[in-house]
Write a protein that holds these residues in place. Structure first.
Motif, PDB file in Angstrom:
ATOM      1  N   ILE A   1       0.713  -1.239  -0.083  1.00  0.00           N
ATOM      2  CA  ILE A   1      -0.111  -0.079  -0.059  1.00  0.00           C
ATOM      3  C   ILE A   1       0.807   1.181  -0.169  1.00  0.00           C
ATOM      4  N   ARG A   2       2.017   1.296   0.710  1.00  0.00           N
ATOM      5  CA  ARG A   2       2.845   2.446   0.781  1.00  0.00           C
ATOM      6  C   ARG A   2       3.395   2.561  -0.727  1.00  0.00           C
ATOM      7  N   VAL A   3       3.662   1.610  -1.592  1.00  0.00           N
ATOM      8  CA  VAL A   3       4.220   1.827  -2.759  1.00  0.00           C
ATOM      9  C   VAL A   3       2.875   2.312  -3.872  1.00  0.00           C
ATOM     10  N   ALA A   4       1.754   1.478  -3.795  1.00  0.00           N
ATOM     11  CA  ALA A   4       0.904   2.012  -4.239  1.00  0.00           C
ATOM     12  C   ALA A   4       0.453   3.366  -4.272  1.00  0.00           C
ATOM     13  N   ALA A   5       0.346   3.631  -2.942  1.00  0.00           N
ATOM     14  CA  ALA A   5       0.009   5.147  -2.841  1.00  0.00           C
ATOM     15  C   ALA A   5       0.717   6.122  -3.505  1.00  0.00           C
ATOM     16  N   LYS A   6       2.022   5.826  -3.868  1.00  0.00           N
ATOM     17  CA  LYS A   6       3.016   6.871  -4.389  1.00  0.00           C
ATOM     18  C   LYS A   6       2.895   6.830  -6.026  1.00  0.00           C
ATOM     19  N   HIS A   7       2.577   5.437  -6.589  1.00  0.00           N
ATOM     20  CA  HIS A   7       2.697   5.243  -8.003  1.00  0.00           C
ATOM     21  C   HIS A   7       1.485   4.988  -8.588  1.00  0.00           C
ATOM     22  N   ALA A   8       0.519   4.424  -8.117  1.00  0.00           N
ATOM     23  CA  ALA A   8      -0.795   3.774  -8.944  1.00  0.00           C
ATOM     24  C   ALA A   8      -1.521   4.699  -9.314  1.00  0.00           C
ATOM     25  N   ASP A   9      -1.964   4.598 -10.623  1.00  0.00           N
ATOM     26  CA  ASP A   9      -3.166   5.196 -11.062  1.00  0.00           C
ATOM     27  C   ASP A   9      -4.523   4.364 -10.707  1.00  0.00           C
ATOM     28  N   VAL A  10      -4.235   2.981 -10.670  1.00  0.00           N
ATOM     29  CA  VAL A  10      -5.444   2.229 -10.147  1.00  0.00           C
ATOM     30  C   VAL A  10      -5.068   1.202  -9.234  1.00  0.00           C
ATOM     31  N   TYR A  11      -5.460   1.153  -7.961  1.00  0.00           N
ATOM     32  CA  TYR A  11      -5.369   0.159  -7.019  1.00  0.00           C
ATOM     33  C   TYR A  11      -6.061  -1.007  -7.069  1.00  0.00           C
ATOM     34  N   MET A  12      -5.772  -2.237  -7.326  1.00  0.00           N
ATOM     35  CA  MET A  12      -6.397  -3.411  -7.599  1.00  0.00           C
ATOM     36  C   MET A  12      -6.741  -4.240  -6.346  1.00  0.00           C
TER      37      MET A  12
END
Length: 370
Positions: free
Chosen positions: A182-193
């Motif tokens: 979640i830490r990495v997704a928060a920085k980079h994701a356009d869409v979290y799956m």
């Protein structure tokens, strides 16, 4: 807010309840499945990844050649090719298919699966590497001149790419339920799956990820996807009969599958553990979230379903939409047949309900009828 639908195109026909048939790379099947998804109104199709599967980027290139609009969402595991090379590879694919490429970053949730390809980093280290990998990937896409980079996992000198994505950026979809993910997704994701969990659990995850994204200054930059396995029929009773038939076939099929035999044991990844915890609550959770395939298969992937008529399943999707989901990854246990059925019966109805909701109108009563 508009919604998007993502399907799945495998390298051959088969599922938990259907033994795989044909050659491992079945070109006619890939082509037929891709065109069925495109004509059915899907926006994208996921091309999966494992340590024993065919190369997804090459499948995406072939699929792109056989379609006109459909976007290949390529599952990609960081750490096995240099991020500079990956940046050029995906940018090239994006140029060839007219800006349709998308990437699903899957960092890897089980040590044994990673080690088949020579990766012996621990779980949280893998996510630290993914963070640096995406930073470097994006820089290759955007830099107008050569640059140097020296980090914990990568060091390059004079990195540069002549080929850039058509729109300057390739959409990033991100999978992983651990704190590190979640830490990495928060920085980079356009869409979290996410995989298909009960509505309130999904709502909680959306809040949690959005809060982490806000800390990274991206609260409004991240969207959410939910993966489910709809089982449809003209009546609810018929849909549950079909689900029971799928389960019985899966009991006979899963143990014979080479893919299942290669699975490395009980899941280490948080997402699968969460699905198994949901399955422990019973056969059905919420209105119609079906958990038995997840329990049978060890929740090794997208394995919870929604069972009912198209109207009932669309109603359940609307509940998830209200919880913050704007992308639905839906795939069936009879992959090609189900993709066609979704395109004819489920996708148009769900889009109509969401449009009514967005316009402030109450969804049509006949669509929400049981």
């Amino acid at each position: 807010m508009t919604i998007e639908f993502v399907g799945l195109v495998g390298n051959q026909d088969g599922s938990e309840s259907r033994p795989s048939t044909g050659p491992v790379v079945n070109k006619p099947y890939v082509s037929l499945s891709a065109r069925a998804h495109e004509s059915g109104g899907f926006d994208r199709v996921l091309i999966g990844y494992s340590s024993f599967s065919p190369d997804g980027i090459q499948l995406a290139a072939y699929l792109s050649h056989r379609t006109e609009r459909l976007s290949p969402l390529v599952a990609h595991r960081p750490g096995f090719v240099a991020p500079t090379l990956a940046a050029r590879t995906f940018a090239t694919l994006d140029q060839l298919n007219g800006g349709r490429a998308a990437i699903n970053f899957i960092t890897g949730g089980h040590d044994a699966e990673q080690q088949r390809d020579g990766d012996f980093l621990a779980h949280d280290e893998r996510y630290e590497r993914t963070d640096e990998y995406i930073v470097l990937l994006k820089r290759v896409w955007t830099s107008g001149q050569p640059f140097d980079h020296e980090g914990r996992y990568y060091k390059v000198a004079g990195a540069f790419s002549e080929v850039k994505p058509v729109h300057g950026h390739i959409p990033i979809y991100f999978s992983g339920s651990s704190d590190a993910a979640i830490r990495v997704a928060a920085k980079h994701a356009d869409v979290y799956m996410l995989w298909g969990e009960p509505v309130e659990q999904v709502r909680d995850v959306v809040r949690r990820v959005r809060a982490a994204a806000a800390e990274a200054g991206r609260e409004n930059a991240i969207r959410f996807s939910l993966s489910l396995r709809p089982v449809l029929a003209d009546t609810e009773e018929a849909a549950w009969r079909r689900a029971d038939e799928i389960l019985e076939r899966a009991k006979a099929t899963i143990g014979q599958s080479p893919r299942h035999r290669l699975r490395p044991g009980p899941p280490q990844n948080v997402g699968s553990q969460r699905l198994l915890a949901v399955a422990a609550q019973g056969k059905v959770v919420d209105k119609r979230l079906w958990t038995e395939i997840a329990a049978l298969s060890g929740a090794g992937g997208n394995s919870t379903g929604l069972v009912g008529t198209p109207a009932q399943v669309a109603e359940s999707l609307l509940d998830y939409y209200d919880a913050g989901i704007t992308t639905f990854l839906i795939r069936g246990f009879d992959p090609l047949r189900d993709a066609v059925q979704y395109g004819q019966e489920l996708i148009p109805l769900t889009r109509a309900l969401v449009a009514q909701r967005a316009a402030g109108a109450a969804p049509a009563l006949e669509a929400r009828a049981a």
